[in-house]
Design an enzyme around this catalytic site. Structure first.
Site, PDB file in Angstrom:
ATOM      1  N   HIS A  19      34.519   4.044  -5.367  1.00 40.01           N
ATOM      2  CA  HIS A  19      34.075   2.844  -6.257  1.00 40.01           C
ATOM      3  C   HIS A  19      33.707   3.786  -7.494  1.00 40.01           C
ATOM      4  CE1 HIS A  19      31.482  -0.910  -6.993  1.00 40.01           C
ATOM      5  NE2 HIS A  19      31.898  -0.411  -8.304  1.00 40.01           N
ATOM      6  N   HIS A  21      35.203   3.479 -11.733  1.00 39.63           N
ATOM      7  CA  HIS A  21      35.850   2.753 -12.809  1.00 39.63           C
ATOM      8  C   HIS A  21      36.349   3.898 -13.838  1.00 39.63           C
ATOM      9  CE1 HIS A  21      35.002  -1.384 -11.567  1.00 39.63           C
ATOM     10  NE2 HIS A  21      33.769  -0.841 -11.149  1.00 39.63           N
ATOM     11  N   HIS A 211      34.298  -6.831  -5.994  1.00 38.34           N
ATOM     12  CA  HIS A 211      32.947  -6.667  -6.199  1.00 38.34           C
ATOM     13  C   HIS A 211      31.949  -7.893  -6.016  1.00 38.34           C
ATOM     14  CE1 HIS A 211      34.289  -3.108  -8.537  1.00 38.34           C
ATOM     15  NE2 HIS A 211      33.118  -2.981  -9.037  1.00 38.34           N
ATOM     16  N   GLU A 214      26.314  -7.873  -5.268  1.00 40.70           N
ATOM     17  CA  GLU A 214      25.395  -6.860  -6.197  1.00 40.70           C
ATOM     18  C   GLU A 214      24.176  -7.792  -6.897  1.00 40.70           C
ATOM     19  OE1 GLU A 214      26.005  -3.863 -10.036  1.00 40.70           O
ATOM     20  OE2 GLU A 214      27.628  -5.334  -9.572  1.00 40.70           O
ATOM     21  N   ASP A 291      30.576   4.524  -9.308  1.00 39.28           N
ATOM     22  CA  ASP A 291      30.673   3.553 -10.271  1.00 39.28           C
ATOM     23  C   ASP A 291      31.159   3.674 -11.598  1.00 39.28           C
ATOM     24  OD1 ASP A 291      30.633   0.995 -10.962  1.00 39.28           O
ATOM     25  OD2 ASP A 291      28.469   0.339 -10.711  1.00 39.28           O
ATOM     26  N   ASP A 292      29.997   3.817 -12.498  1.00 44.18           N
ATOM     27  CA  ASP A 292      30.365   4.045 -13.876  1.00 44.18           C
ATOM     28  C   ASP A 292      29.646   5.338 -14.278  1.00 44.18           C
ATOM     29  OD1 ASP A 292      32.187   1.646 -14.782  1.00 44.18           O
ATOM     30  OD2 ASP A 292      30.516   0.765 -13.575  1.00 44.18           O
TER      31      ASP A 292
END
Length: 354
Positions: A19, A21, A211, A214, A291-292
């Site tokens: 996961h 991006h 996703h 969350e 994630d990011d």
């Protein structure tokens, strides 16, 4: 940071990341660099002070108030990606950092719709990211998988056009695209807005993730599973539905948990509130991910260390997380066995910590 002995253990533990991006790996330095290279006008600092300098943008990234606040900056950052080489360089930047953090296999998201809306051809985007993946495989020894991620803030018709691009280029058949996912604003758009695409892709044997859970409640997870998803990205609110949690454990559905992201986006106040212990006790399989990372200030090793500081996991519990990350990866059995052997060797080396 973890105590020195645990840091060494966690650094060397073979990791799979599921996961992340690629657009979320755009550091402020790279944003300003590519903006100058491609003559992209960033927001005027008079109206958006964060863009006064690399330092002010970096500082702003530490103070997101919500998912939508983060996405505002995320989509501005993406605007600097123009040429195929930009996408390749971005992917390579992530893979170098992941490799340094002990990642052996990476399944990475990319969001072509937003780029296509800017006039960037689908083929340019994919070719750049594929080049980055191949370089990581050749120079770093990583195995990689590329997952196309639809975004929920754009109309379904936009996603359908992108899906048709995949089919027209035979990217499923040639394994250029290894799976589909969806992300962006969770609460608001219809839970099943990609149902038609997912049912079509599922019929073709395409792997699906989503996703969910969350910000949205567990019904978002249920909707994703009903559409054919076999993996859930985030999924931390699964604990609110014990019956669903039993199903997820029983069906070996992997959650791709992102602890530092959850804190940054105000889903939880601290990493200690992420249900790591509850998932372990319930037999729910999960991996830990970044994630990011350029926006949230933590790559995968930072997440591993933060989880250890919060939960003081044992060597065997870390082995369970690592093993589940391998067994639920979208790779062949030979590669899985190779990675499992590496985990065994590493754990045996550090058994004195148990």
């Amino acid at each position: 940071m973890c105590q020195s002995s645990w840091h060494d253990f966690l650094l060397g533990l073979p990791k799979c990341e599921h996961h992340v991006h690629l657009e979320g790996c755009l550091t402020p330095e790279l944003i300003f660099q590519l903006a100058e290279k491609n003559q992209v006008q960033l927001p005027d600092p008079k109206s958006e002070p964060a863009y006064e300098s690399i330092e002010t943008l970096t500082s702003r990234y530490g103070h997101f108030s919500s998912l939508d606040d983060f996405l505002h900056f995320y989509f501005i950052g993406m605007s600097v990606l123009i040429q195929e080489s930009d996408f390749a360089d971005l992917a390579w930047a992530y893979f170098k950092k992941a490799h340094a953090d002990g990642v052996h296999h990476a399944e990475v998201f990319f969001d072509p719709q937003v780029h296509q809306d800017r006039g960037i051809p689908y083929e340019t985007i994919v070719a750049g990211f594929v080049a980055g993946c191949k370089r990581a495989e050749q120079e770093l020894g990583l195995s990689t998988r590329l997952i196309l991620c639809f975004v929920r803030h754009l109309p379904v018709e936009s996603a359908k056009k992108t899906y048709q691009n995949i089919l027209d280029n035979n990217h499923f058949d040639t394994e250029v695209i290894h799976g589909l996912g969806y992300s962006s604003s969770e609460v608001g758009p219809p839970k099943d807005m990609f149902r038609e695409i997912y049912l079509s892709a599922s019929a073709k044997g395409v792997r699906l993730t989503a996703h969910a859970g969350e910000e949205g409640d567990p019904t978002y997870i249920t909707a994703a599973l009903e559409m054919g998803a076999t993996r859930i990205d985030h999924g931390i609110r699964l604990v609110e539905d014990p019956a669903l949690m039993e199903r997820v454990a029983r069906e070996n559905i992997l959650l791709t948990v992102c602890p530092l992201s959850n804190v940054q986006l105000k889903c939880v106040k601290t990493v200690a509130e992420v249900p790591i212990r509850k998932f372990l006790d319930a037999g729910v399989k999960f991996s830990l991910n970044s994630d990011d990372p350029a926006y949230f200030g933590g790559y995968i090793l930072d997440n591993y260390c933060a989880v250890h500081e919060a939960f003081n996991l044992s060597v065997n519990e870390w082995k369970t997380i690592a093993v589940n990350s391998v067994t639920e990866s979208w790779i062949g059995e030979d590669r899985k066995q190779e990675l499992l052997q590496r985990i065994d060797a590493h754990v045996e080396k550090f058994a004195i910590l148990a």
